[in-house]
Design a protein around this motif. Structure first.
Motif, PDB file in Angstrom:
ATOM      1  N   ARG A  89       0.926   4.283  -2.756  1.00  0.00           N
ATOM      2  CA  ARG A  89       0.551   5.650  -2.590  1.00  0.00           C
ATOM      3  C   ARG A  89       1.735   6.539  -3.048  1.00  0.00           C
ATOM      4  O   ARG A  89       1.457   7.607  -4.036  1.00  0.00           O
ATOM      5  CB  ARG A  89       0.399   5.971  -1.385  1.00  0.00           C
ATOM      6  CG  ARG A  89      -0.750   6.930  -0.945  1.00  0.00           C
ATOM      7  CD  ARG A  89      -1.162   7.034   0.298  1.00  0.00           C
ATOM      8  NE  ARG A  89      -2.084   6.341   0.264  1.00  0.00           N
ATOM      9  CZ  ARG A  89      -3.371   7.202   1.158  1.00  0.00           C
ATOM     10  NH1 ARG A  89      -2.559   7.458   2.570  1.00  0.00           N
ATOM     11  NH2 ARG A  89      -4.877   6.547   1.329  1.00  0.00           N
ATOM     12  N   LEU A  90       2.843   5.985  -3.486  1.00  0.00           N
ATOM     13  CA  LEU A  90       4.005   6.917  -3.347  1.00  0.00           C
ATOM     14  C   LEU A  90       4.061   7.271  -4.872  1.00  0.00           C
ATOM     15  O   LEU A  90       4.249   7.789  -5.222  1.00  0.00           O
ATOM     16  CB  LEU A  90       5.315   5.710  -2.711  1.00  0.00           C
ATOM     17  CG  LEU A  90       6.785   6.707  -3.181  1.00  0.00           C
ATOM     18  CD1 LEU A  90       6.638   7.789  -2.704  1.00  0.00           C
ATOM     19  CD2 LEU A  90       8.297   5.839  -2.956  1.00  0.00           C
ATOM     20  N   LEU A  91       4.194   5.604  -5.778  1.00  0.00           N
ATOM     21  CA  LEU A  91       4.275   5.801  -7.300  1.00  0.00           C
ATOM     22  C   LEU A  91       2.582   5.791  -7.853  1.00  0.00           C
ATOM     23  O   LEU A  91       2.928   6.603  -9.369  1.00  0.00           O
ATOM     24  CB  LEU A  91       5.391   4.625  -7.009  1.00  0.00           C
ATOM     25  CG  LEU A  91       6.234   4.264  -6.602  1.00  0.00           C
ATOM     26  CD1 LEU A  91       6.724   2.637  -6.911  1.00  0.00           C
ATOM     27  CD2 LEU A  91       7.371   5.215  -7.063  1.00  0.00           C
ATOM     28  N   LEU A  92       1.717   5.312  -7.366  1.00  0.00           N
ATOM     29  CA  LEU A  92       0.826   5.442  -8.295  1.00  0.00           C
ATOM     30  C   LEU A  92      -0.355   6.858  -8.116  1.00  0.00           C
ATOM     31  O   LEU A  92      -0.491   6.725  -8.441  1.00  0.00           O
ATOM     32  CB  LEU A  92       0.389   3.982  -8.070  1.00  0.00           C
ATOM     33  CG  LEU A  92      -1.575   3.339  -8.611  1.00  0.00           C
ATOM     34  CD1 LEU A  92      -0.451   3.249 -10.138  1.00  0.00           C
ATOM     35  CD2 LEU A  92      -1.751   2.215  -8.196  1.00  0.00           C
ATOM     36  N   ASN A  93      -0.449   6.863  -9.441  1.00  0.00           N
ATOM     37  CA  ASN A  93      -1.798   8.015 -10.444  1.00  0.00           C
ATOM     38  C   ASN A  93      -2.915   6.897  -9.870  1.00  0.00           C
ATOM     39  O   ASN A  93      -3.199   5.861 -10.970  1.00  0.00           O
ATOM     40  CB  ASN A  93      -1.198   8.835 -11.005  1.00  0.00           C
ATOM     41  CG  ASN A  93      -0.101   9.894 -10.878  1.00  0.00           C
ATOM     42  OD1 ASN A  93      -0.254  10.596  -9.358  1.00  0.00           O
ATOM     43  ND2 ASN A  93       0.929  10.127 -11.402  1.00  0.00           N
ATOM     44  N   GLN A 136       3.996   3.684 -19.579  1.00  0.00           N
ATOM     45  CA  GLN A 136       5.131   4.623 -18.387  1.00  0.00           C
ATOM     46  C   GLN A 136       4.587   4.316 -17.016  1.00  0.00           C
ATOM     47  O   GLN A 136       4.280   4.955 -16.359  1.00  0.00           O
ATOM     48  CB  GLN A 136       5.492   6.158 -18.571  1.00  0.00           C
ATOM     49  CG  GLN A 136       5.901   6.400 -19.132  1.00  0.00           C
ATOM     50  CD  GLN A 136       6.497   7.970 -19.576  1.00  0.00           C
ATOM     51  OE1 GLN A 136       5.975   8.397 -18.420  1.00  0.00           O
ATOM     52  NE2 GLN A 136       7.529   8.119 -20.274  1.00  0.00           N
ATOM     53  N   PRO A 137       4.401   2.703 -16.232  1.00  0.00           N
ATOM     54  CA  PRO A 137       4.049   2.032 -15.417  1.00  0.00           C
ATOM     55  C   PRO A 137       4.797   2.535 -14.099  1.00  0.00           C
ATOM     56  O   PRO A 137       5.305   3.026 -14.307  1.00  0.00           O
ATOM     57  CB  PRO A 137       4.360   0.750 -15.490  1.00  0.00           C
ATOM     58  CG  PRO A 137       5.799   0.379 -16.464  1.00  0.00           C
ATOM     59  CD  PRO A 137       5.448   1.557 -17.490  1.00  0.00           C
ATOM     60  N   PRO A 142      -8.049   0.363  -5.768  1.00  0.00           N
ATOM     61  CA  PRO A 142      -9.067   1.453  -5.680  1.00  0.00           C
ATOM     62  C   PRO A 142      -8.257   2.822  -6.817  1.00  0.00           C
ATOM     63  O   PRO A 142      -8.852   3.977  -6.594  1.00  0.00           O
ATOM     64  CB  PRO A 142      -8.272   1.597  -4.108  1.00  0.00           C
ATOM     65  CG  PRO A 142      -8.157   0.877  -3.297  1.00  0.00           C
ATOM     66  CD  PRO A 142      -7.294   0.252  -4.609  1.00  0.00           C
ATOM     67  N   TYR A 143      -6.876   2.861  -7.276  1.00  0.00           N
ATOM     68  CA  TYR A 143      -6.494   3.874  -8.254  1.00  0.00           C
ATOM     69  C   TYR A 143      -6.821   3.445 -10.362  1.00  0.00           C
ATOM     70  O   TYR A 143      -6.139   4.062 -10.148  1.00  0.00           O
ATOM     71  CB  TYR A 143      -5.050   3.532  -8.604  1.00  0.00           C
ATOM     72  CG  TYR A 143      -4.626   3.852  -7.008  1.00  0.00           C
ATOM     73  CD1 TYR A 143      -3.553   5.097  -6.442  1.00  0.00           C
ATOM     74  CD2 TYR A 143      -4.122   3.106  -5.783  1.00  0.00           C
ATOM     75  CE1 TYR A 143      -2.982   5.651  -5.117  1.00  0.00           C
ATOM     76  CE2 TYR A 143      -3.605   3.102  -4.079  1.00  0.00           C
ATOM     77  CZ  TYR A 143      -3.455   5.008  -4.669  1.00  0.00           C
ATOM     78  OH  TYR A 143      -2.802   4.606  -3.164  1.00  0.00           O
ATOM     79  N   ASN A 163       0.909  -1.372  -0.109  1.00  0.00           N
ATOM     80  CA  ASN A 163       0.091  -0.310   0.165  1.00  0.00           C
ATOM     81  C   ASN A 163       0.965   1.208   0.216  1.00  0.00           C
ATOM     82  O   ASN A 163       0.379   2.672  -0.729  1.00  0.00           O
ATOM     83  CB  ASN A 163      -0.901  -0.688   0.973  1.00  0.00           C
ATOM     84  CG  ASN A 163      -2.282  -0.770   0.657  1.00  0.00           C
ATOM     85  OD1 ASN A 163      -3.323  -0.210   0.397  1.00  0.00           O
ATOM     86  ND2 ASN A 163      -2.228  -2.047   1.369  1.00  0.00           N
ATOM     87  N   ALA A 183      -4.703  -4.091  -3.262  1.00  0.00           N
ATOM     88  CA  ALA A 183      -3.819  -3.010  -3.056  1.00  0.00           C
ATOM     89  C   ALA A 183      -4.281  -1.125  -3.504  1.00  0.00           C
ATOM     90  O   ALA A 183      -3.798  -0.478  -3.877  1.00  0.00           O
ATOM     91  CB  ALA A 183      -2.226  -2.654  -1.695  1.00  0.00           C
ATOM     92  N   PRO A 187      10.630   1.841 -11.272  1.00  0.00           N
ATOM     93  CA  PRO A 187      11.131   0.712 -10.037  1.00  0.00           C
ATOM     94  C   PRO A 187      10.657  -0.951  -9.807  1.00  0.00           C
ATOM     95  O   PRO A 187       9.089  -0.840 -10.816  1.00  0.00           O
ATOM     96  CB  PRO A 187      10.237   1.714  -9.087  1.00  0.00           C
ATOM     97  CG  PRO A 187       9.249   2.627  -9.467  1.00  0.00           C
ATOM     98  CD  PRO A 187       9.523   2.896 -11.418  1.00  0.00           C
TER      99      PRO A 187
END
Lengths: 414, 414
Positions: free
Chosen positions: B120-124, B175-176, B145-146, B116, B142, B211
């Protein structure tokens, strides 16, 4: 002379890691940084929201833990929420004046996780949230990744949240994901929401179909007359009540709960599972075993009587040492007193001076400031010249000493 | 006769609660539901991802816990991540072949929370993620929700993730936010990613600046030769390694960790704080106290030797009782064997029959299916006729008995 050159032609430029957009507006946790300063050795700190460790029921809890580890074969394994714990929570809620069933109880890894779960259930990216201008910073952190539009409402230091402003927002067509309220012993302001405003807020929630998240970490820590009933006692369908064992027993348990609209339990379960699978069976079962002993009542008595004393010592010390121009709230519950100083005093600057010169720490008011626009043309709060004092994590002697030193420092500011 | 009418004119229609949009596509946790079925009394279950409770170091851990509760005044209070625990994690990582410092270690409330935090750090919202077509369902939960765009890649049952397909995605301009990999003892497939593919994946991560999240809950549970080194050992800047004490010690600890790009620690700290403030000091300190005793090595020896035995018993039972048309993976580590049955067998239907008629449970393959499109025209997996078997949570006798009964049932399908 030979200079070694590091083959510049071969140095490939390393791409930078792309972070999620919201991290661009991520705020450092000002509160945490200030707490770090405040925890330097030798500092008299009224900064943290910490309970008194010497009052933890460490021995009784250790017995419960030992019993569970020796006798409960499921204590270390994965497992569903522990029913016996839910039953205890139902009893706890009854003490708070809330009738609920164990099927409305949802166990969480602390109250902070509960806020996350509700946000994930209700809040769309860019969605609206109603909360007070001065509010628990953890709520702001929980919703920040959604980049919400904050509809901020002021707080009256005697009556609580300005529900009229909530109504204005709703009547103007706002569709907030939820209204956040700390109805008892507001953090950081120490004020209770009066009964009439609770009823009003509930009516608005029902009329406009907007849920209320009622955060109640301090409801069991009351020092004067019995507290009035929580919002959740007035409505089952629109209130997510959030409770916590952190101040009741100990923060390191990281155990909390919600009382929720029952039909939403399946969705909440999926969200919770996605966040951390489940809350520790070991912690759930050891806390239930502690509660089984029936010792909570006397523990709470002890907590209340000691915290009442500390609060009263702080009241007296403030009267005695703080300038006449200062005013502060008189909380009947919780852990904090909110102090407003004359407008020319910047309490962030004051903090550094207080730490350096007086060895005393507190949290400056701006640490609790939400973005959010003022409503109805009212000015934003006087947070920049205010501060929050914790009275639960210092002895009466430390409180007298520390408030005395702060008062002396303030003499130079008037 | 008088009929009481409930004043229909006064019944105001109650507005419905508006939930966040993503909840409209929220999947029930198929896995959890199946596990609920599988946990009926009397069922021989190979379904869950549960370790063997009889192998938990319950007595030694209880001693460590008692010691901490009696002697460590900070065990029940709020507190920063426990340094001694981080030092132990550095040693653990060294055993896995990863050199890191305690400043790269980030303590989490289990591995699921780590996923999670990284999301939250990486995913828009709406961003892309690369993961395998068959993958740990908790990862899917996880990121759900995005509402991400999943770039799914197939897995070779002997060599691991098809890194060529990862490269195709990246070369095509995707661009994952990150690539998710379970390099050791894949869940559910039981396969290890071979060394050459690890190197290739690392090269892609660096070249394209994407990453990798390396999920390694089973890396310490290896049964044959020493495992090859994790991705994290090959690069410090692009790999978020995720570890867990759940399978090493016990799931109810809810304790995990990450080894991360060090410069991102401040952002990770803010995200973690927003999620649950901090992980339990009590758990951190008691686990550190257990590790201080030096008993982990012999505990791990015991785990490995017992799990190796159970795995081998399951291999033998599969050979003996399953039809010739079935094939299965031969994991050298972890907790799961993946079985592919003839294409006409629907393993969801098979599960209900197996539970009812044979008193045996497993997890059907589709529980691990990601949405995501096939790449390069390859067919989606054979998941519908596959199943996952856990071999760690049953005794050798139960494994022989249960696989025997399943095999008998399968005789009717051929």
């Amino acid at each position: 002379m030979i200079t070694l050159i590091k083959e510049p032609n071969h140095v490939q430029e390393q791409p930078t890691m792309r972070l999620a957009s919201w991290t661009g507006v991520m705020k450092r946790s000002l509160l945490r940084e200030m707490l770090a300063v405040a925890s330097r050795p030798g500092i008299l700190s009224f900064a943290g929201g910490l309970p008194a460790p010497e009052l933890f029921p460490a021995k009784d809890y250790a017995e419960a833990m030992a019993y569970v580890l020796e006798n409960d074969a499921r204590a270390l394994q994965y497992g569903p929420p522990f029913i016996r714990l839910k039953e205890h929570i139902v009893e706890l809620m009854a003490r708070r004046g809330v009738a609920c069933t164990k099927d409305q109880v949802f166990v969480t890894t602390g109250a902070q996780q509960a806020l996350n779960i509700v946000a994930r259930l209700l809040l769309n990216p860019g969605g609206q949230v109603i909360h007070e201008q001065l509010v628990y910073s953890g709520l702001q952190q929980a919703i920040a990744p959604y980049r919400p539009e904050i509809l901020a409402v002021p707080t009256d230091l005697s009556l609580g949240m300005e529900v009229a402003d909530v109504e204005t927002h709703l009547a103007n067509g706002s569709q907030p994901a939820f209204i956040y309220a700390i109805s008892e012993a507001h953090n950081p302001l120490g004020v209770n929401l009066i009964h009439e405003r609770r009823q009003w807020l509930i009516k608005l929630a029902i009329r406009y179909g907007v849920p209320i998240v009622e955060d109640d970490p301090y409801g069991f820590l009351h020092y004067d007359e019995e507290p009035i009933r929580p919002l959740r006692s007035m409505d089952d369908n629109w209130v997510f009540y959030v409770g916590s064992f952190s101040k009741l027993l100990a923060p390191a348990l990281r155990l909390g709960w919600m009382v929720v609209p029952e039909t939403l339990i399946p969705q909440l379960t999926v969200i919770k599972e996605a966040l951390d699978l489940e809350s520790s069976a070991l912690i759930q079962r050891s806390v239930a075993a502690y509660l089984d002993t029936g010792r909570l009542s006397s523990h709470l008595q002890r907590l209340r009587s000691e915290y009442r004393l500390r609060r009263d010592v702080m009241f007296t010390a403030l009267e005695q040492h703080f300038p006449d121009s200062a005013r502060w709230t008189k909380p009947s519950a919780g852990m904090f007193i909110w102090v407003e100083l004359p407008a020319h005093i910047d309490t962030v600057e004051l903090l550094w001076t207080a730490v350096d010169k007086a060895g005393v720490a507190f949290v400056p008011g701006i640490a609790f400031c939400a973005g959010g626009s003022p409503v109805n043309g009212r000015p934003v709060s006087t947070a920049a010249s205010s501060l929050r004092l914790n009275f639960t994590n210092s002895t009466p002697e430390q409180i007298e000493e520390g408030i005395g030193r702060l008062g002396e420092l303030l003499d130079h500011y008037s």
